[in-house]
Design a protein around this motif. Sequence first.
Motif, PDB file in Angstrom:
ATOM      1  N   GLN A   4       4.064 -71.080  -3.601  1.00 39.49           N
ATOM      2  CA  GLN A   4       3.373 -72.322  -3.233  1.00 39.49           C
ATOM      3  C   GLN A   4       2.811 -73.020  -4.468  1.00 39.49           C
ATOM      4  OE1 GLN A   4       2.876 -73.724   0.026  1.00 39.49           O
ATOM      5  NE2 GLN A   4       4.522 -72.294   0.480  1.00 39.49           N
ATOM      6  N   ARG A  40       5.633 -73.329   4.128  1.00 41.40           N
ATOM      7  CA  ARG A  40       4.533 -72.402   4.431  1.00 41.40           C
ATOM      8  C   ARG A  40       4.659 -71.820   5.821  1.00 41.40           C
ATOM      9  NH1 ARG A  40      -0.124 -72.182   6.961  1.00 41.40           N
ATOM     10  NH2 ARG A  40       0.110 -74.265   7.774  1.00 41.40           N
ATOM     11  N   GLU A  52       4.504 -77.881   3.562  1.00 43.63           N
ATOM     12  CA  GLU A  52       3.928 -77.359   4.810  1.00 43.63           C
ATOM     13  C   GLU A  52       4.994 -76.652   5.647  1.00 43.63           C
ATOM     14  OE1 GLU A  52       1.102 -76.495   7.723  1.00 43.63           O
ATOM     15  OE2 GLU A  52       0.905 -77.070   5.640  1.00 43.63           O
TER      16      GLU A  52
END
Length: 191
Positions: free
Chosen positions: A78, A54, A51
Motif C-alpha cells: 500500500q 485493499r 481501495e
Amino acid sequence: MNITHAMLPCLTIADKAFRLAPSESHAIIVRNLRALADRAEEGLQRLQALEDHRLRAAVAVCDAHRPGKLLELLALVQFAPVVSPRLIAQKLGVTLSGAGKLLMRAADLELLTEVSGRRAWRTYMAPDLAVSFGFVARPVGRPRSAARQLKDLEPALTAFDHEMAALDEVLVKLGVLKLADDAALSIDDQA
C-alpha cells in the motif's frame, strides 16, 4: 484572477504561452484548469484502485488457510507499490527465497503483477500501476466486479454491541454514565 494579493509559486501556472501570447491568457488559463481537473480525476481513479486493491487483499488474507507474512506484504505494498524480493526480505525479516515465494503467492492471487520479465531479480507492482505505466496490457472485456464484503460480519457486530451494552451497564452502576446515557441505552435495547 483575484485569487491572492501576492504571487505565489504554488498557484502560478507554468506555461510559456503566457509570455508569448498574453492577449490569449483566458484560453491558456482554461486549458491549464482543464489539465488540472484531468489530473484530479486521474488521482481519484488511482485512489479508487488503491481501495479496490485493499479490499481484494483483505478477502485474500481472510480466505487464506495459512496467510503467513501475506498480510504484512500487502500492507507494505500500500505504501511501496513497486517491490522486489530483496526489499521484502529486508522489510519483513524473511529470507530472500522466502520473499520471492511470498511475492509469487501474491502474484498468483492477482494482488501483484510481475513486471520485470526475468527469472532472477524479479520486480512486482500493483496491477493498476502496471497497466498505467504500460508494463502490462490493459485487460479486455468486462471490468472486474467489486470485491465482495467480508462474510460473517453481522454476528461479530452483534456480539460487539452486546459487549458494549454490558460495559455500559457496569459504567452506570459505577456512576460514570449519566441518566441521559440510560435513555440511550433503553433505545439501543429496543433496536
